[in-house]
Design a protein around this motif. Structure first.
Motif, PDB file in Angstrom:
ATOM      1  N   VAL A 252     -32.337  18.994  -0.529  1.00  0.00           N
ATOM      2  CA  VAL A 252     -32.401  18.604  -1.944  1.00  0.00           C
ATOM      3  C   VAL A 252     -31.021  18.562  -2.586  1.00  0.00           C
ATOM      4  O   VAL A 252     -30.768  17.726  -3.461  1.00  0.00           O
ATOM      5  N   VAL A 253     -30.102  19.440  -2.155  1.00  0.00           N
ATOM      6  CA  VAL A 253     -28.771  19.498  -2.768  1.00  0.00           C
ATOM      7  C   VAL A 253     -28.045  18.160  -2.660  1.00  0.00           C
ATOM      8  O   VAL A 253     -27.203  17.833  -3.493  1.00  0.00           O
ATOM      9  N   GLY A 254     -28.376  17.364  -1.648  1.00  0.00           N
ATOM     10  CA  GLY A 254     -27.725  16.070  -1.479  1.00  0.00           C
ATOM     11  C   GLY A 254     -28.475  14.920  -2.103  1.00  0.00           C
ATOM     12  O   GLY A 254     -27.980  13.785  -2.089  1.00  0.00           O
ATOM     13  N   GLY A 255     -29.664  15.176  -2.630  1.00  0.00           N
ATOM     14  CA  GLY A 255     -30.416  14.124  -3.302  1.00  0.00           C
ATOM     15  C   GLY A 255     -30.664  12.897  -2.445  1.00  0.00           C
ATOM     16  O   GLY A 255     -30.793  11.785  -2.956  1.00  0.00           O
ATOM     17  N   GLY A 256     -30.739  13.085  -1.115  1.00  0.00           N
ATOM     18  CA  GLY A 256     -30.966  11.964  -0.216  1.00  0.00           C
ATOM     19  C   GLY A 256     -29.735  11.571   0.585  1.00  0.00           C
ATOM     20  O   GLY A 256     -29.822  10.742   1.497  1.00  0.00           O
ATOM     21  N   LEU A 257     -28.583  12.148   0.263  1.00  0.00           N
ATOM     22  CA  LEU A 257     -27.364  11.923   1.041  1.00  0.00           C
ATOM     23  C   LEU A 257     -27.058  13.163   1.877  1.00  0.00           C
ATOM     24  O   LEU A 257     -27.539  14.254   1.573  1.00  0.00           O
ATOM     25  N   PRO A 258     -26.248  13.014   2.947  1.00  0.00           N
ATOM     26  CA  PRO A 258     -25.998  14.147   3.852  1.00  0.00           C
ATOM     27  C   PRO A 258     -25.177  15.252   3.185  1.00  0.00           C
ATOM     28  O   PRO A 258     -24.030  15.039   2.802  1.00  0.00           O
ATOM     29  N   VAL A 259     -25.790  16.423   3.063  1.00  0.00           N
ATOM     30  CA  VAL A 259     -25.125  17.578   2.450  1.00  0.00           C
ATOM     31  C   VAL A 259     -25.641  18.865   3.064  1.00  0.00           C
ATOM     32  O   VAL A 259     -26.813  18.973   3.407  1.00  0.00           O
ATOM     33  N   GLY A 260     -24.779  19.832   3.181  1.00  0.00           N
ATOM     34  CA  GLY A 260     -25.157  21.207   3.459  1.00  0.00           C
ATOM     35  C   GLY A 260     -24.248  22.101   2.641  1.00  0.00           C
ATOM     36  O   GLY A 260     -23.179  21.677   2.177  1.00  0.00           O
ATOM     37  N   VAL A 261     -24.669  23.339   2.443  1.00  0.00           N
ATOM     38  CA  VAL A 261     -23.879  24.309   1.689  1.00  0.00           C
ATOM     39  C   VAL A 261     -24.052  25.669   2.346  1.00  0.00           C
ATOM     40  O   VAL A 261     -25.160  26.012   2.746  1.00  0.00           O
ATOM     41  N   PHE A 262     -22.977  26.434   2.466  1.00  0.00           N
ATOM     42  CA  PHE A 262     -23.132  27.840   2.809  1.00  0.00           C
ATOM     43  C   PHE A 262     -22.313  28.655   1.822  1.00  0.00           C
ATOM     44  O   PHE A 262     -21.241  28.243   1.384  1.00  0.00           O
ATOM     45  N   GLY A 263     -22.891  29.788   1.433  1.00  0.00           N
ATOM     46  CA  GLY A 263     -22.207  30.595   0.432  1.00  0.00           C
ATOM     47  C   GLY A 263     -22.875  31.934   0.264  1.00  0.00           C
ATOM     48  O   GLY A 263     -23.918  32.217   0.860  1.00  0.00           O
ATOM     49  N   GLY A 264     -22.266  32.777  -0.562  1.00  0.00           N
ATOM     50  CA  GLY A 264     -22.823  34.101  -0.791  1.00  0.00           C
ATOM     51  C   GLY A 264     -21.818  35.003  -1.456  1.00  0.00           C
ATOM     52  O   GLY A 264     -21.063  34.578  -2.342  1.00  0.00           O
ATOM     53  N   ARG A 265     -21.800  36.271  -1.020  1.00  0.00           N
ATOM     54  CA  ARG A 265     -20.916  37.267  -1.625  1.00  0.00           C
ATOM     55  C   ARG A 265     -19.456  36.806  -1.571  1.00  0.00           C
ATOM     56  O   ARG A 265     -18.985  36.296  -0.547  1.00  0.00           O
ATOM     57  N   LYS A 266     -18.749  37.022  -2.664  1.00  0.00           N
ATOM     58  CA  LYS A 266     -17.369  36.553  -2.755  1.00  0.00           C
ATOM     59  C   LYS A 266     -16.471  37.208  -1.716  1.00  0.00           C
ATOM     60  O   LYS A 266     -15.595  36.557  -1.133  1.00  0.00           O
ATOM     61  N   ASP A 267     -16.693  38.507  -1.454  1.00  0.00           N
ATOM     62  CA  ASP A 267     -15.824  39.186  -0.490  1.00  0.00           C
ATOM     63  C   ASP A 267     -15.995  38.630   0.917  1.00  0.00           C
ATOM     64  O   ASP A 267     -15.034  38.583   1.694  1.00  0.00           O
ATOM     65  N   ILE A 268     -17.203  38.185   1.236  1.00  0.00           N
ATOM     66  CA  ILE A 268     -17.440  37.591   2.557  1.00  0.00           C
ATOM     67  C   ILE A 268     -16.856  36.179   2.606  1.00  0.00           C
ATOM     68  O   ILE A 268     -16.119  35.828   3.541  1.00  0.00           O
ATOM     69  N   MET A 269     -17.172  35.368   1.606  1.00  0.00           N
ATOM     70  CA  MET A 269     -16.719  33.972   1.599  1.00  0.00           C
ATOM     71  C   MET A 269     -15.200  33.862   1.506  1.00  0.00           C
ATOM     72  O   MET A 269     -14.618  32.852   1.928  1.00  0.00           O
ATOM     73  N   SER A 270     -14.545  34.884   1.014  1.00  0.00           N
ATOM     74  CA  SER A 270     -13.079  34.861   0.924  1.00  0.00           C
ATOM     75  C   SER A 270     -12.413  34.941   2.288  1.00  0.00           C
ATOM     76  O   SER A 270     -11.187  34.782   2.395  1.00  0.00           O
ATOM     77  N   ASP A 271     -13.198  35.155   3.342  1.00  0.00           N
ATOM     78  CA  ASP A 271     -12.654  35.143   4.707  1.00  0.00           C
ATOM     79  C   ASP A 271     -12.522  33.724   5.263  1.00  0.00           C
ATOM     80  O   ASP A 271     -11.956  33.527   6.341  1.00  0.00           O
ATOM     81  N   ILE A 272     -13.047  32.729   4.539  1.00  0.00           N
ATOM     82  CA  ILE A 272     -12.972  31.343   5.004  1.00  0.00           C
ATOM     83  C   ILE A 272     -11.593  30.754   4.685  1.00  0.00           C
ATOM     84  O   ILE A 272     -11.051  30.973   3.591  1.00  0.00           O
ATOM     85  N   THR A 273     -11.041  29.990   5.621  1.00  0.00           N
ATOM     86  CA  THR A 273      -9.763  29.325   5.371  1.00  0.00           C
ATOM     87  C   THR A 273      -9.871  28.368   4.180  1.00  0.00           C
ATOM     88  O   THR A 273     -10.918  27.763   3.975  1.00  0.00           O
ATOM     89  N   PRO A 274      -8.839  28.214   3.355  1.00  0.00           N
ATOM     90  CA  PRO A 274      -7.504  28.817   3.491  1.00  0.00           C
ATOM     91  C   PRO A 274      -7.363  30.187   2.846  1.00  0.00           C
ATOM     92  O   PRO A 274      -6.278  30.786   2.911  1.00  0.00           O
ATOM     93  N   ALA A 275      -8.428  30.712   2.212  1.00  0.00           N
ATOM     94  CA  ALA A 275      -8.324  32.037   1.592  1.00  0.00           C
ATOM     95  C   ALA A 275      -8.224  33.121   2.649  1.00  0.00           C
ATOM     96  O   ALA A 275      -7.533  34.121   2.475  1.00  0.00           O
ATOM     97  N   GLY A 276      -8.958  32.928   3.777  1.00  0.00           N
ATOM     98  CA  GLY A 276      -8.946  33.895   4.867  1.00  0.00           C
ATOM     99  C   GLY A 276      -8.646  33.229   6.189  1.00  0.00           C
ATOM    100  O   GLY A 276      -8.030  32.150   6.227  1.00  0.00           O
TER     101      GLY A 276
END
Length: 411
Positions: A252-276
């Motif tokens: 649904v987030v893409g309304g018919g176009l290709p989309v995905g999302v991953f997310g959650g707690r800020k301290d965990i997501m801050s490990d993703i580049t370029p922040a982590g």
């Protein structure tokens, strides 16, 4: 194309015959290249909660495409959609846009392993989380349709680090964590399973997952790629009051176009580049067309709309169940929000073992019968059907009548 298709369940191998080749669609209807019209309950496997070619989404995309289809650079659209997602799913304090549900779950798993410095993950038999290597063990959806346990091409070490437990089995997951809890990076779960038909995770089961992951230092990932904005306006976590560490979304987030999302707690997501240091990248991640379709779709969702759609799903599944009972056909219907499915099975159905008792041969005959009469449901006993905002009471009545006719003919 292998099997003539670009995704396996489209081939109709499980039900026989030739698949529909689609020419166009509008609202709740889909039209094949032979000019046949169908009431569509597949809805591109979930994304089209507002129906096909919804006027506001189409208008927004027409404007957007004239401004460019992809930049490979940040846009305000990405932030706007992220804020809308966060408003509806508050547990997603920080998020990253990707181009598919598989990318979302794959990235969330990598992040969980990087954050916890552990390798093992836990998934549940019959839950499907996309086709990345670690997650193609005891998966549902197309894997179940074709009777595949673990796909060839997945190295043994990947499978060995993926621990599987029966869905809704609270005792089994507790036992596993007692033995290996300090080695487990995360538990990933469909809180409402949608890839073996609709099977809700029980409140006690989901609460147990939250309790034991927190106690062991593991992360809890809710895979709401399918159930997000389908089970309810705020997803399953909104229905249950259970907050995961990470969430994956799509559809649904893409309304018919290709989309995905991953997310959650800020301290965990801050490990993703370029922040982590946990690497993630994607040229088309957050592309302006997908962001535009998502913004237009989410902006039209509200609690009243879900109440209206929920009432129609209630009436649809109740009508189908009553008809099956009257004809003496063993049938179980399940539904949560706008997700629904029917199993040719005595029931009850709480996990994949129960689902596998369904009569797949009868399902194939039944599917072809209703398809010939203009009803397009998922072509597999192991998939979910959906309702859109465009389905009418008349559509519900016609669908129930056609199901009834099929029961009369095949019972």
């Amino acid at each position: 194309m292998p099997g003539g298709v670009n995704s396996p369940v489209r081939a109709f191998k499980n039900v026989g015959g030739n698949p529909l080749f689609i020419d166009h669609a509008k609202g709740q209807h889909i039209y094949d290249i032979d000019g046949n019209e169908y009431i569509d309950y597949v809805l591109s496997w979930g994304p089209l909660v507002l129906g096909h070619a919804e006027d506001h989404v189409v208008a927004a995309l027409q404007t957007a495409v004239e401004r460019g289809t992809s930049y490979g650079a940040p846009t305000q659209l990405e932030t706007q959609l992220a804020e809308m997602v966060q408003n509806l799913v508050p547990s997603m304090e920080m998020m990253r846009m990707v181009s598919s549900g598989t990318e979302a779950t794959m990235s969330a798993i990598r992040l969980a392993r990087g954050f916890t410095h552990r390798d093992k993950i836990v998934k549940f038999i019959g839950n499907y989380h996309g086709h990345s290597d670690s997650l193609l063990v005891d998966a549902g959806s197309g894997m179940a349709t074709f009777g595949i346990n673990t796909s060839p091409g997945v190295p043994d070490p990947f499978a060995l680090d993926t621990l599987t437990v029966e869905y809704n089995d609270t005792a089994a997951i507790r036992d596993l964590f007692e033995k290996q809890g300090d080695e487990i990076a995360c538990v990933i779960v469909e809180p409402v399973a949608g890839n073996m038909g609709v099977i809700p995770g029980t409140q006690s089961f989901l609460e147990t997952l939250r309790e034991i992951t927190k106690a062991s230092g593991s992360l809890l990932i809710f895979d709401e790629v399918m159930s997000g904005f389908r089970a309810g306006l705020h997803g399953v976590q909104g229905l249950t009051g259970i907050t995961p560490d990470l969430t994956t979304l799509g559809k649904v987030v893409g309304g018919g176009l290709p989309v995905g999302v991953f997310g959650g707690r800020k301290d965990i997501m801050s490990d993703i580049t370029p922040a982590g240091n946990v690497y993630h990248a994607g040229t088309l991640s957050g592309n302006p067309l997908a962001m535009t379709a998502g913004i237009s779709t989410l902006s039209q969702l509200n609690a009243d709309l879900y109440i209206q759609m929920g009432k129609k799903v209630d009436r649809l599944t109740a009508g189908i169940q009553e008809s099956a009972d009257r004809h003496g056909v063993p049938l179980v219907t399940h539904h949560v929000g706008t997700m629904w499915s029917y199993f040719f099975n005595e029931g009850p159905i709480n996990n994949f073992v129960d689902v596998k008792k369904s009569d797949e041969q009868f399902f194939a005959k039944f599917f072809k019968e209703i398809l010939a009469n203009g009803i397009y449901t998922a072509p597999s006993q192991f998939e979910t059907n959906f309702l859109s905002a465009k389905h009418t009471d008349e559509d519900i009545d016609r669908t129930v009548a056609i199901f009834d006719d099929a029961f009369t003919k095949l019972a």
